[in-house]
Design an enzyme around this catalytic site. Structure first.
Site, short mmCIF file in Angstrom:
data_model
loop_
_atom_site.label_atom_id
_atom_site.label_comp_id
_atom_site.label_asym_id
_atom_site.label_seq_id
_atom_site.Cartn_x
_atom_site.Cartn_y
_atom_site.Cartn_z
N GLY A 7 -9.52 4.51 5.70
CA GLY A 7 -9.35 3.15 6.24
C GLY A 7 -8.51 2.30 5.31
CG ASN A 8 -9.58 1.32 1.35
OD1 ASN A 8 -9.69 0.16 1.71
ND2 ASN A 8 -10.55 1.98 0.73
CE LYS A 14 -19.49 2.26 3.16
NZ LYS A 14 -18.54 2.86 2.21
CE LYS A 46 -11.87 8.94 5.58
NZ LYS A 46 -12.30 8.38 4.33
CE LYS A 51 -11.94 10.04 -0.35
NZ LYS A 51 -12.28 9.44 0.93
#
Ligand code: ADP
Ligand code: MG
Length: 318
Positions: free
Chosen positions: A15-16, A133, A219, A281
């Site tokens: 998103g960044n 979060k 994500k 990740k």
């Protein structure tokens, strides 16, 4: 429709990378950044891959929540899971259109579709008891307390190392993608599917019904579930750093070119990858490779094209 061979890949865009930290965040810039992120996707298509794409929504969902707060008393309040759904539409549209234009320039005939995607989570996931979060804006303690009371937020916390406060929401593990079979069918036909944006809309199964829940799914974890469900062999995670390192940010830092699942799992167990950034990740990479995936690439948007050709990034193999 062009028939492609059966190699399948999932690409996860950060998103960044779409709302860049060093650029003014306008929709026009988001379109430009999206166009700039398509290199690896085009490379994969040229290599004959069938593709599903997913994307983060961190900065964008922060903006959506700000709009909800500013519109209080004027327009109906939107729950977080509806904001996630709205952004799957808005960001999905943006990626879809940028990719369609690029494919047309490249004279490649492939259908592209963005899909609103629900992802099942478990109501007994520990994150519902103890949310982890950080989300949305930073507030003074007073404003945070007032908003939490008026908007029914579950948890607010002083941001580590900062005087300001932030909302904290659950980030439960994704279990299953409701639209998974549809995604697989479309991908099998050669359609490029944009799905599970923002990690997917978190839903619970309650007495045979699906209900949205205020949480956000990571994500990268959702990308791993989607990759498993469509039986992809390759997962590419595009972020804002060229490679994964061990001893990151220390004088002993070492960039990783190619590593095995066994090695990366060992580094992960040794606490090399922090929970809020590289951790998810690597966790996604491990779970994908353990469930039958062949290869994971982690690299920056700019290096995506070269990474697909084995010339950049960090590659993890089973
Ligand atoms: P995204 O929006 O793509 O999910 P994140 O900010 O969550 O991006 O994760 C990428 C960041 O992880 C990098 O910018 C980097 O600063 C950080 N990072 C933490 N540990 C490592 C590591 N061991 N190797 C490389 N990057 C790391
Ligand atoms: Mg992240």
């Amino acid at each position: 429709m062009t028939k492609t061979n059966k190699k399948r890949a999932v690409v996860a865009l950060g998103g960044n990378a779409i709302s860049m930290r060093d650029k003014t965040d306008t929709i026009a810039n988001q379109f430009d950044n999206t166009v700039a992120s398509l290199g690896s996707i085009i490379a994969l298509i040229k290599h004959g891959y069938q593709l599903a794409i997913t994307h983060g929504n961190g900065p964008q969902v922060g903006n959506a929540l700000m709009r909800v707060e500013l519109a209080r008393g004027k327009a109906p309040t939107l729950p977080l899971y509806v904001c996630v759904a709205d952004l799957q539409g808005g960001m999905g549209y943006m990626i879809e259109q940028c990719l369609q234009s690029r494919l047309s320039e490249e004279k490649i005939k492939r259908q592209v579709v963005a899909l609103v995607t629900q992802v099942v989570v478990d109501e007994n996931d520990p994150d519902f008891q103890n949310p982890t979060k950080f989300i949305g804006q930073f507030y003074s303690k007073q404003t945070a307390l007032k908003l939490a009371r008026e908007m029914g937020w579950q948890k607010i916390v002083q941001f580590p190392g900062d005087r300001r406060w932030r909302r904290v929401v659950p980030s439960p593990k994704p279990i299953e993608i409701i639209e998974g079979d549809t995604i697989k069918c479309l991908v099998d036909e050669g359609t490029i599917v944009i799905a599970a944006g923002g990690g997917g809309i978190p839903v619970l199964r309650k007495k045979g019904k699906l209900v949205g829940v205020d949480a956000v799914i990571d994500k990268d974890r959702a990308a791993a579930v989607m990759a498993r469900e469509i039986e992809a062999e390759l997962l590419i995670i595009l972020t804002d750093i060229d490679q994964v390192a061990i001893n990151y940010g220390t004088p002993q830092q070492k960039w990783l070119n190619k590593v095995s699942l066994k090695e990366i799992a060992e580094h992960y167990r040794n606490g090399q990858f922090p929970p809020g950034s590289m951790g998810p990740k690597i966790e996604a990479a491990i779970s994908f490779l353990e469930s039958g995936g062949r290869q994971v690439i982690i690299t920056s948007i700019e290096n995506g094209y070269d990474a697909v050709r084995g010339k950049a990034g960090t590659t993890i193999v089973r």
